[in-house]
Design an enzyme around this catalytic site. Structure first.
Site, PDB file in Angstrom:
ATOM      1  N   LYS A 103       1.022  -1.219  -0.072  1.00 28.71           N
ATOM      2  CA  LYS A 103      -0.064  -0.033  -0.031  1.00 28.71           C
ATOM      3  C   LYS A 103       0.790   1.304   0.073  1.00 28.71           C
ATOM      4  O   LYS A 103       2.054   1.392   0.802  1.00 28.71           O
ATOM      5  CB  LYS A 103      -0.873  -0.175   1.266  1.00 28.71           C
ATOM      6  CG  LYS A 103      -1.947   1.145   1.645  1.00 28.71           C
ATOM      7  CD  LYS A 103      -2.644   0.804   2.562  1.00 28.71           C
ATOM      8  CE  LYS A 103      -3.623   1.823   2.467  1.00 28.71           C
ATOM      9  NZ  LYS A 103      -4.547   1.820   4.068  1.00 28.71           N
ATOM     10  N   HIS A 105      -0.229   4.346   0.538  1.00 26.15           N
ATOM     11  CA  HIS A 105      -0.799   5.578   1.454  1.00 26.15           C
ATOM     12  C   HIS A 105      -0.985   5.156   2.804  1.00 26.15           C
ATOM     13  O   HIS A 105      -1.026   3.834   3.021  1.00 26.15           O
ATOM     14  CB  HIS A 105      -1.989   6.167   0.665  1.00 26.15           C
ATOM     15  CG  HIS A 105      -3.060   5.190   0.443  1.00 26.15           C
ATOM     16  ND1 HIS A 105      -3.033   4.188  -0.539  1.00 26.15           N
ATOM     17  CD2 HIS A 105      -4.197   4.942   1.145  1.00 26.15           C
ATOM     18  CE1 HIS A 105      -4.100   3.565  -0.415  1.00 26.15           C
ATOM     19  NE2 HIS A 105      -4.817   4.061   0.734  1.00 26.15           N
TER      20      HIS A 105
END
Length: 219
Positions: A103, A105
């Site tokens: 991921k 963010h």
């Protein structure tokens, strides 16, 4: 780990429909007379019960550990539920898990939960090819922590490989040898055969399971 606990686990898995008998094709292409699907521990009551089995088995094993790690996907639920069960037994333990895709963010990366540190127990349902364990060991070591054990629900106790090139060792034995860590199971094939011998309603499956063990079982 007591034989009583193991037999209770097999009985529970059968009653929950997680352990089934019939004709099933394994990942190795073998025709197996039984199948264990931990994904069917999918309601609160059964998940709480199986987590209690995991927690008690881990405590009974006497392994020194600091936290739990659940490899995606089934291991995520199992590790988090086991952490709850351990807390209920007076052992508050942190846990972490990984995502399949990084991921970019929020918290970012592939790891979620507590920071990997100290001695880490990997929790999963079964060991087939050992791929999940290898990836977990790499993640734990890369984080500077130490994988100290693997805890699974069922050890099929069968040799790895495919027909014609069957290994002398089971996937569980290979994992234990390759990473020099113990693999702990709540139940195994020997427990299953013992249960079938004691339950008249399931006795018709015993010969097929015994024949499968004779063909693929470890010595």
């Amino acid at each position: 780990m007591s034989n009583i606990l193991r037999q209770q686990f097999i009985a529970f898995s059968v009653s929950a429909g997680v352990l089934k008998f019939g004709e099933f094709t394994t990942k190795a292409g073998r025709q197996s007379p039984y199948f264990f699907n931990a994904g069917l521990f999918h309601d609160g009551a059964t998940l709480a019960k199986v987590a209690d089995f995991y927690a008690q088995t881990l405590l009974d094993a006497g392994v020194e550990f600091d936290m739990l790690f659940g490899p995606a996907y089934k291991g995520i639920t199992l590790a988090s539920a086991t952490a709850v069960a351990l807390a209920n037994k007076g052992r508050n333990t942190s846990f972490a898990y990984n995502r399949k895709e990084a991921k970019d963010h929020g918290e970012g990366g592939t790891l979620v939960g507590a920071k990997l540190s100290g001695k880490v127990v990997i929790i999963d349902d079964v060991i087939s090819a050992g791929t999940s364990v290898r990836e977990s060991v790499e993640m734990i070591r890369n984080a500077g922590a130490e994988p100290c054990a693997v805890l699974i629900a069922l050890d099929r106790m069968e040799r790895g490989g495919k027909d014609g090139v069957v290994s002398d060792l089971s996937a569980v034995q290979e994992v234990s040898r390759n990473y020099n860590i113990p693999v702990i199971s709540i139940g195994n094939l020997a427990d299953l055969l013992g249960y079938l011998s004691a339950d008249p309603a399931l006795a018709q499956h015993k010969d097929a399971v015994a024949a499968y063990r004779d063909r693929y079982g470890i010595a």
